[in-house]
Write an enzyme that holds these catalytic residues in place. Structure first.
Site, short mmCIF file in Angstrom:
data_model
loop_
_atom_site.label_atom_id
_atom_site.label_comp_id
_atom_site.label_asym_id
_atom_site.label_seq_id
_atom_site.Cartn_x
_atom_site.Cartn_y
_atom_site.Cartn_z
N GLY A 98 0.80 -1.25 0.00
CA GLY A 98 0.00 0.00 0.00
C GLY A 98 0.82 1.28 0.00
O GLY A 98 2.04 1.27 -0.21
N ARG A 99 0.10 2.37 0.27
CA ARG A 99 0.70 3.72 0.18
C ARG A 99 1.92 3.89 1.06
O ARG A 99 2.92 4.47 0.65
CB ARG A 99 -0.35 4.75 0.62
CG ARG A 99 -1.18 5.26 -0.51
CD ARG A 99 -2.10 6.33 0.03
NE ARG A 99 -3.15 5.70 0.81
CZ ARG A 99 -4.44 5.92 0.64
NH1 ARG A 99 -4.84 6.79 -0.24
NH2 ARG A 99 -5.34 5.31 1.36
N ILE A 100 1.82 3.40 2.33
CA ILE A 100 2.95 3.65 3.25
C ILE A 100 4.15 2.80 2.82
O ILE A 100 5.30 3.28 2.81
CB ILE A 100 2.54 3.39 4.71
CG1 ILE A 100 1.42 4.38 5.10
CG2 ILE A 100 3.73 3.55 5.66
CD1 ILE A 100 0.81 4.16 6.49
N ARG A 154 -1.49 -9.34 -1.44
CA ARG A 154 -2.46 -10.06 -2.28
C ARG A 154 -2.45 -9.57 -3.72
O ARG A 154 -2.83 -10.27 -4.62
CB ARG A 154 -3.85 -9.93 -1.67
CG ARG A 154 -4.05 -10.96 -0.58
CD ARG A 154 -5.50 -11.08 -0.24
NE ARG A 154 -5.93 -9.84 0.38
CZ ARG A 154 -7.01 -9.73 1.14
NH1 ARG A 154 -7.75 -10.78 1.35
NH2 ARG A 154 -7.34 -8.59 1.68
N ALA A 156 2.79 -0.70 11.67
CA ALA A 156 1.41 -0.94 11.20
C ALA A 156 0.47 -1.09 12.39
O ALA A 156 -0.06 -0.09 12.90
CB ALA A 156 1.39 -2.16 10.28
N ARG A 157 0.28 -2.30 12.84
CA ARG A 157 -0.53 -2.57 14.03
C ARG A 157 0.14 -3.69 14.81
O ARG A 157 0.61 -4.68 14.23
CB ARG A 157 -1.95 -2.99 13.64
CG ARG A 157 -2.85 -1.83 13.21
CD ARG A 157 -3.19 -0.89 14.38
NE ARG A 157 -4.08 0.18 13.99
CZ ARG A 157 -3.69 1.39 13.60
NH1 ARG A 157 -2.40 1.70 13.53
NH2 ARG A 157 -4.57 2.32 13.30
N GLU A 177 -1.46 -2.73 23.13
CA GLU A 177 -1.12 -1.32 23.37
C GLU A 177 -2.04 -0.68 24.40
O GLU A 177 -3.26 -0.92 24.32
CB GLU A 177 -1.26 -0.60 22.02
CG GLU A 177 -0.21 0.43 21.77
CD GLU A 177 -0.27 0.90 20.33
OE1 GLU A 177 0.11 0.13 19.44
OE2 GLU A 177 -0.72 2.04 20.13
N HIS A 214 3.92 4.49 19.55
CA HIS A 214 2.96 4.74 18.46
C HIS A 214 3.04 6.20 17.97
O HIS A 214 2.07 6.96 18.07
CB HIS A 214 1.53 4.39 18.91
CG HIS A 214 0.64 4.03 17.73
ND1 HIS A 214 -0.36 3.11 17.79
CD2 HIS A 214 0.61 4.50 16.45
CE1 HIS A 214 -0.96 3.01 16.61
NE2 HIS A 214 -0.39 3.86 15.77
N GLY A 257 3.88 7.02 14.73
CA GLY A 257 3.91 7.06 13.25
C GLY A 257 3.43 8.36 12.65
O GLY A 257 4.08 8.94 11.79
#
Ligand code: DGY
Length: 315
Positions: free
Chosen positions: A139-141, A161, A219-220, A249, A267, A269
């Protein structure tokens, strides 16, 4: 969290996330709710918000919201994509450089006044330039992280994917995730949190990594089995990790704080003044659109709009 009823605006005075019980009590009667990524917006909260038109998440990720249930209840859900791409990619790079070049170790030594003087083997780290960068998710990031790698002359591989013409234009090769884990020197995670990506990086996949490789997560947290990661770090099965997010978290897995081969951030980002201002503005614009009867620009669940039938979004 912030919510509004007609011309009334209520802002949580508390500098901490609300529990589900508190959210359930506090969302009643509002037309719109501006929520944060740590607010668990589950079925109970959504039902309590009966009549609410929109939950506007101030984040690109929306794993904290039960979007399927919101859609069934006709509640719009929005996020803030795009505006935090560059800040998050910058932070992924801060972690890559910090963990490989032992920036946090060096800082600790200096503050403790323990620098014994330059030595040929003192605080040796790993090279970055020319090493293979593996991006999990196209993706974008991930693309923004890839663009920054060009100056470091890093061969790029990625998994996901779908294949990404943008990443391939930068010379990236698509690989199965297991192959990526084994080939990369730096593995940077850029997938949303879904049931499919929970513990995507588990003990088995950590075991595929080179002992000289580093794992970076902006990410997560639950994408990584944090307990397995602590074992891999403690045993030096991998060289290190740069983490901005955590499985439970704001808590960390037992033992993680003691792993000095990990650089740990709280966190951060999207934590630049400009980015957070843009995120809050976009969340507010999504609310204004919804309350004006318009379609919000960042609507995640268009099936929540009247007359569109049942949701066809993924669970
Ligand atoms: C997001 O928006 O999902 C980020 O994690 C915020 O920092």
């Amino acid at each position: 969290m912030l919510a509004g009823v007609a011309d009334q605006l209520v802002i949580s005075e508390e500098d901490r996330p609300w529990t589900v019980d508190e959210l359930e009590r506090n969302v009643r009667g509002f037309d719109a709710v501006l929520c944060m990524l740590h607010d668990p917006i589950d079925l109970r909260v959504l039902q309590a918000a009966n009549g609410c038109r929109i939950f506007a998440n101030m984040a690109v990720g929306f794993n904290n919201i039960d979007v399927v249930e919101a859609t069934k209840l006709g509640i719009m859900v929005t996020n803030t994509p795009g505006v935090l791409t560059e800040a998050t990619a910058d932070l992924a790079w801060a972690l890559i450089l910090a963990v490989a070049r032992r920036v946090a170790d060096g800082d600790r030594v200096m503050r403790a006044q323990e620098f014994p003087g330059w030595g040929p083997n003192y605080l040796l780290g790993g090279d970055v330039t020319g090493r293979t960068l593996g991006l999990v998710g196209p993706g974008r990031i991930a693309q923004a992280v890839a663009r920054r790698s060009v100056g470091f002359e890093m061969p790029l591989v990625y998994s996901g994917r779908r294949q990404s013409p943008t990443l391939e234009a930068l010379g990236a090769r698509w690989l199965e995730l297991d192959e990526l884990m084994a080939e990369s020197d730096f593995i940077s995670l850029h997938v949303p949190l879904t049931p499919e990506t929970t513990h995507l990086i588990d003990a088995r996949r950590l075991g595929l990594m080179k002992p000289s490789a580093y794992l970076i997560n902006t990410a997560r947290g639950p994408v990584v089995d944090e307990t397995a990661l602590v074992s891999a770090l403690k045993s030096h099965r991998i060289a290190g990790a740069g983490l901005d997010v955590y499985e439970r978290e704001p808590a960390m897995a037992e033992g993680l704080a003691g792993c000095l081969n990990a650089v740990l951030l709280p966190h951060l980002g999207s934590a630049t003044l400009q980015t957070r201002s843009n995120m809050s503005r976009i969340a507010a614009e999504n609310i204004i659109a919804a309350l004006n009867g318009d379609r919000p620009a960042n609507l995640i669940n268009p099936d929540a709009l009247p007359g569109t039938g049942l949701p066809d979004i993924l669970p």
